[in-house]
Write a protein that holds these residues in place. Sequence first.
Motif, PDB file in Angstrom:
ATOM      1  N   ASP A 249       0.870  -1.352   0.018  1.00  0.00           N
ATOM      2  CA  ASP A 249       0.128  -0.021  -0.160  1.00  0.00           C
ATOM      3  C   ASP A 249       0.873   1.367  -0.020  1.00  0.00           C
ATOM      4  O   ASP A 249       0.223   2.471   0.388  1.00  0.00           O
ATOM      5  CB  ASP A 249      -0.915   0.098   1.183  1.00  0.00           C
ATOM      6  N   GLY A 250       2.090   1.116  -0.512  1.00  0.00           N
ATOM      7  CA  GLY A 250       3.108   2.446  -0.527  1.00  0.00           C
ATOM      8  C   GLY A 250       4.200   2.264   0.405  1.00  0.00           C
ATOM      9  O   GLY A 250       4.256   1.465   1.468  1.00  0.00           O
ATOM     10  N   PRO A 251       5.278   3.103   0.057  1.00  0.00           N
ATOM     11  CA  PRO A 251       6.627   3.177   1.011  1.00  0.00           C
ATOM     12  C   PRO A 251       6.161   3.540   2.463  1.00  0.00           C
ATOM     13  O   PRO A 251       5.374   4.524   2.344  1.00  0.00           O
ATOM     14  CB  PRO A 251       7.250   3.906   0.028  1.00  0.00           C
ATOM     15  N   ARG A 252       6.929   3.168   3.167  1.00  0.00           N
ATOM     16  CA  ARG A 252       7.311   3.624   4.434  1.00  0.00           C
ATOM     17  C   ARG A 252       8.613   4.026   4.786  1.00  0.00           C
ATOM     18  O   ARG A 252       9.560   3.428   4.574  1.00  0.00           O
ATOM     19  CB  ARG A 252       6.885   2.590   5.598  1.00  0.00           C
ATOM     20  N   VAL A 253       8.639   5.419   5.019  1.00  0.00           N
ATOM     21  CA  VAL A 253      10.008   5.868   5.268  1.00  0.00           C
ATOM     22  C   VAL A 253      10.142   6.014   6.843  1.00  0.00           C
ATOM     23  O   VAL A 253       9.550   6.744   7.300  1.00  0.00           O
ATOM     24  CB  VAL A 253      10.242   7.407   4.516  1.00  0.00           C
ATOM     25  N   LEU A 254      11.280   5.589   7.161  1.00  0.00           N
ATOM     26  CA  LEU A 254      11.633   5.268   8.657  1.00  0.00           C
ATOM     27  C   LEU A 254      12.706   6.185   8.975  1.00  0.00           C
ATOM     28  O   LEU A 254      13.675   6.574   8.212  1.00  0.00           O
ATOM     29  CB  LEU A 254      11.690   3.938   9.413  1.00  0.00           C
ATOM     30  N   ASP A 255      12.905   6.149  10.558  1.00  0.00           N
ATOM     31  CA  ASP A 255      14.320   6.627  11.141  1.00  0.00           C
ATOM     32  C   ASP A 255      14.814   7.949  10.614  1.00  0.00           C
ATOM     33  O   ASP A 255      15.970   8.170  10.064  1.00  0.00           O
ATOM     34  CB  ASP A 255      15.330   5.711  10.689  1.00  0.00           C
ATOM     35  N   CYS A 256      13.978   9.165  10.798  1.00  0.00           N
ATOM     36  CA  CYS A 256      14.638  10.292  10.443  1.00  0.00           C
ATOM     37  C   CYS A 256      15.392  10.674  11.657  1.00  0.00           C
ATOM     38  O   CYS A 256      15.499  10.161  12.832  1.00  0.00           O
ATOM     39  CB  CYS A 256      13.269  11.390  10.390  1.00  0.00           C
ATOM     40  N   LEU A 257      16.160  12.062  11.508  1.00  0.00           N
ATOM     41  CA  LEU A 257      17.360  12.377  12.402  1.00  0.00           C
ATOM     42  C   LEU A 257      16.548  13.327  13.352  1.00  0.00           C
ATOM     43  O   LEU A 257      15.647  14.267  13.212  1.00  0.00           O
ATOM     44  CB  LEU A 257      18.107  13.257  11.577  1.00  0.00           C
ATOM     45  N   GLU A 258      16.589  12.604  14.645  1.00  0.00           N
ATOM     46  CA  GLU A 258      15.790  13.378  15.789  1.00  0.00           C
ATOM     47  C   GLU A 258      16.820  14.072  16.594  1.00  0.00           C
ATOM     48  O   GLU A 258      16.334  14.793  17.548  1.00  0.00           O
ATOM     49  CB  GLU A 258      15.170  12.416  16.427  1.00  0.00           C
ATOM     50  N   PHE A 259      18.139  13.884  16.819  1.00  0.00           N
ATOM     51  CA  PHE A 259      18.794  14.248  17.872  1.00  0.00           C
ATOM     52  C   PHE A 259      19.499  15.501  17.898  1.00  0.00           C
ATOM     53  O   PHE A 259      19.754  16.381  18.716  1.00  0.00           O
ATOM     54  CB  PHE A 259      20.110  13.166  18.093  1.00  0.00           C
ATOM     55  N   ASP A 260      19.198  16.291  16.716  1.00  0.00           N
ATOM     56  CA  ASP A 260      19.599  17.789  16.516  1.00  0.00           C
ATOM     57  C   ASP A 260      18.533  18.287  15.515  1.00  0.00           C
ATOM     58  O   ASP A 260      18.764  18.061  14.380  1.00  0.00           O
ATOM     59  CB  ASP A 260      21.029  18.029  16.090  1.00  0.00           C
ATOM     60  N   ASP A 261      17.848  19.379  15.958  1.00  0.00           N
ATOM     61  CA  ASP A 261      16.819  19.778  15.027  1.00  0.00           C
ATOM     62  C   ASP A 261      17.654  20.393  13.833  1.00  0.00           C
ATOM     63  O   ASP A 261      17.061  20.581  12.606  1.00  0.00           O
ATOM     64  CB  ASP A 261      15.624  20.595  15.645  1.00  0.00           C
ATOM     65  N   HIS A 262      18.472  21.113  14.249  1.00  0.00           N
ATOM     66  CA  HIS A 262      19.261  22.047  13.164  1.00  0.00           C
ATOM     67  C   HIS A 262      19.826  21.217  12.121  1.00  0.00           C
ATOM     68  O   HIS A 262      19.952  21.791  10.828  1.00  0.00           O
ATOM     69  CB  HIS A 262      20.319  22.741  13.722  1.00  0.00           C
ATOM     70  N   LEU A 263      20.092  19.935  12.211  1.00  0.00           N
ATOM     71  CA  LEU A 263      20.430  19.121  11.239  1.00  0.00           C
ATOM     72  C   LEU A 263      19.463  18.647  10.387  1.00  0.00           C
ATOM     73  O   LEU A 263      19.749  17.959   9.176  1.00  0.00           O
ATOM     74  CB  LEU A 263      21.512  17.882  11.614  1.00  0.00           C
ATOM     75  N   ARG A 264      18.178  18.584  10.789  1.00  0.00           N
ATOM     76  CA  ARG A 264      17.174  18.315   9.935  1.00  0.00           C
ATOM     77  C   ARG A 264      16.481  19.438   9.415  1.00  0.00           C
ATOM     78  O   ARG A 264      15.631  19.106   8.348  1.00  0.00           O
ATOM     79  CB  ARG A 264      16.050  17.707  11.064  1.00  0.00           C
ATOM     80  N   TYR A 265      17.018  20.517   9.517  1.00  0.00           N
ATOM     81  CA  TYR A 265      16.481  21.913   8.901  1.00  0.00           C
ATOM     82  C   TYR A 265      17.506  22.082   7.907  1.00  0.00           C
ATOM     83  O   TYR A 265      18.636  22.332   7.686  1.00  0.00           O
ATOM     84  CB  TYR A 265      16.648  23.219   9.782  1.00  0.00           C
ATOM     85  N   VAL A 266      16.834  21.473   6.442  1.00  0.00           N
ATOM     86  CA  VAL A 266      17.699  21.617   5.518  1.00  0.00           C
ATOM     87  C   VAL A 266      17.085  21.899   4.171  1.00  0.00           C
ATOM     88  O   VAL A 266      15.779  21.888   4.015  1.00  0.00           O
ATOM     89  CB  VAL A 266      18.227  20.101   5.094  1.00  0.00           C
ATOM     90  N   ASP A 267      17.716  22.100   2.908  1.00  0.00           N
ATOM     91  CA  ASP A 267      17.179  22.378   1.768  1.00  0.00           C
ATOM     92  C   ASP A 267      16.503  20.864   1.319  1.00  0.00           C
ATOM     93  O   ASP A 267      17.246  20.032   1.538  1.00  0.00           O
ATOM     94  CB  ASP A 267      18.431  22.676   0.823  1.00  0.00           C
ATOM     95  N   GLY A 268      15.443  21.188   0.628  1.00  0.00           N
ATOM     96  CA  GLY A 268      14.786  19.796   0.432  1.00  0.00           C
ATOM     97  C   GLY A 268      15.555  19.076  -0.665  1.00  0.00           C
ATOM     98  O   GLY A 268      15.469  17.879  -0.696  1.00  0.00           O
ATOM     99  N   LEU A 269      16.224  19.791  -1.377  1.00  0.00           N
ATOM    100  CA  LEU A 269      17.304  18.953  -2.067  1.00  0.00           C
ATOM    101  C   LEU A 269      18.206  18.326  -1.279  1.00  0.00           C
ATOM    102  O   LEU A 269      18.800  16.906  -2.044  1.00  0.00           O
ATOM    103  CB  LEU A 269      18.079  20.177  -3.066  1.00  0.00           C
ATOM    104  N   ASP A 270      18.838  18.803  -0.527  1.00  0.00           N
ATOM    105  CA  ASP A 270      19.876  18.199   0.490  1.00  0.00           C
ATOM    106  C   ASP A 270      19.067  16.847   1.132  1.00  0.00           C
ATOM    107  O   ASP A 270      19.901  15.817   0.979  1.00  0.00           O
ATOM    108  CB  ASP A 270      20.276  19.246   1.474  1.00  0.00           C
ATOM    109  N   ASP A 271      17.927  17.142   1.424  1.00  0.00           N
ATOM    110  CA  ASP A 271      17.184  15.740   1.896  1.00  0.00           C
ATOM    111  C   ASP A 271      17.056  14.712   1.030  1.00  0.00           C
ATOM    112  O   ASP A 271      17.239  13.631   1.085  1.00  0.00           O
ATOM    113  CB  ASP A 271      15.811  16.328   2.276  1.00  0.00           C
ATOM    114  N   ALA A 272      16.692  14.766  -0.430  1.00  0.00           N
ATOM    115  CA  ALA A 272      16.486  14.136  -1.363  1.00  0.00           C
ATOM    116  C   ALA A 272      17.868  13.391  -1.858  1.00  0.00           C
ATOM    117  O   ALA A 272      18.117  12.258  -2.129  1.00  0.00           O
ATOM    118  CB  ALA A 272      15.726  14.693  -2.615  1.00  0.00           C
ATOM    119  N   ALA A 273      19.030  14.291  -1.759  1.00  0.00           N
ATOM    120  CA  ALA A 273      20.385  13.957  -2.121  1.00  0.00           C
ATOM    121  C   ALA A 273      20.889  12.824  -1.441  1.00  0.00           C
ATOM    122  O   ALA A 273      21.532  12.053  -1.790  1.00  0.00           O
ATOM    123  CB  ALA A 273      21.100  15.091  -2.061  1.00  0.00           C
ATOM    124  N   PHE A 274      20.423  12.675  -0.219  1.00  0.00           N
ATOM    125  CA  PHE A 274      20.869  11.654   0.898  1.00  0.00           C
ATOM    126  C   PHE A 274      20.663  10.202   0.155  1.00  0.00           C
ATOM    127  O   PHE A 274      21.244   9.317   0.303  1.00  0.00           O
ATOM    128  CB  PHE A 274      20.241  11.740   2.171  1.00  0.00           C
TER     129      PHE A 274
END
Length: 527
Positions: free
Chosen positions: A231-256
């Motif tokens: 029924d579709g993908p599940r994306v797990l385990d986002c970065l939780e230990f530092d909000d600043h490291l999760r505040y990124v350009d969307g392109l940066d997120d996809a590039a990972f």
Amino acid sequence: MAERDLGRTPARSGPHITGAPPAGARNEADPLPRSGVCETHTAVLFFFGDRAYKLKKPVDLGFLDYTTVTARRVACEREVALNRRFAPDVYLGLGEFRDPGTSATEPIVVMRRMSEDRRLSHLVGTGACVDDILRAVARQVAAWHAKAPRGRDVDEQGTRDALSSRWEASFAQVRELCADGSVPDELAEVERLVRRYLAGRERLFDARIGQRRVIDGHGDLLAEDVFCLDDGPRVLDCLEFDDHLRYVDGLDDAAFLAMDLEQLGAPEAAAYFLAQYGEYSADPAPASLWHHYVAYRAFVRAKVSLIQARQGAAGAEVASRRLTSTALRHLRTSAVCLVAVGGLPGSGKSTLSGALADRLGVTLLSSDRIRKEIAGIPAEQSAVAGYREGLYTPEWTLKTYAALLDRAAALLSSGESVVLDATWTDAAQREAALRVAERTSADLVSLHCQVPGDVSAARLSTRAAGVSDADFDIATAMAAREPPWREAVPVDTSGALESAVARAMAAVRPWGSGQAPVFRRPYMEPD
């Protein structure tokens, strides 16, 4: 709780779930083995039946500190809350491990267990076609990015200087981890290329913030954390230990994820995912920024692999060196370049310029077109005049080259490499091009198209009317005044075009023509 007790505690005392599962939670139908355990550099995961339990390690890695129970509990609570944004039916709540002999408890994250054979990394490794899956993941990630939280605090992490600080912190951490002298050979060049790219790109990063491209994203998008369910993908385990490291350009997120797919030996899948993300997000970013972010993600993973190596993980140091090499390859490809293609009329410079821009997928600017644009006449309209007359007086030529270089500077500052098609017979114009390259931290490559006189004469005598107005007499007059161009790479354009393009590509990309998996439609200057 001591780490040595982790393997026995769950069997002695089951977890107590303090958080209720979200509405719509369901069990996965796939058969699952009864138990299992795996370890990362920050956590240990236990698998029992249809549940997974994640326990944070009591470690201090500099960028995170889980040495107290309170810190681990906060991290678990954050992990559940943040990951429910992406997979609400997987993150069931907060639980505890309890030892009957003591009153101590250890917080854990309780999750619905996913089947191993549904991991995206597993499917890629088996050679399965994952195009439909990647398209769904790209659509899901782009949709989340479109509605993700934004704001001043988030934007601050998307500035050029914030990214520079993250790079520099990683450089320092890697050097500290390699204090025994085992610093990767490529590290110095990685540092140089990163600093050069960022130095000239403040305009690009400001534009990204203005376009609202900086968001509260996932921050750790890996193929092993993407599960491909019916029924579709599940994306797990986002970065939780530092909000600043999760505040990124969307392109940066996809590039990972693109970086990770490439590391799994699937560059075509990486290219396809990036193409799909670019389509769903309608992102206008230049290719250089894609490459830079993939390089950044590769280097972050190289740092993590070094940490794992220091913890005794087999093969982690080799992985770190491979990831550093990946980062270097992307950084070389991301380098912003000003290519000045010159030569006398009939030398084939315009033909080579067009073919080279097409091969590189970069912007092409032509002095002939800009000259007529400034004059307010169509590019194909004739403006034939004598040598240094009409639209070709020194004053008109000065104005033309100034406009050419102004446009190039704006593009270079925005991360776009540029091919400039002009004669470049004036040494002052060449110096002006060098100053633009230096000001925008771009690499200047000069190519001098050359052919025997009889070849040039034959071309000019048979050339149909078009953008260029030069004839044989003008070419002869220009040749008499052309100063030496010693810094330029000579390119013989009298033979096959592909041979000349190969020579030009060798000058522009001396490390080779290997391209990172980024799909971008080549941009050519419109007629």
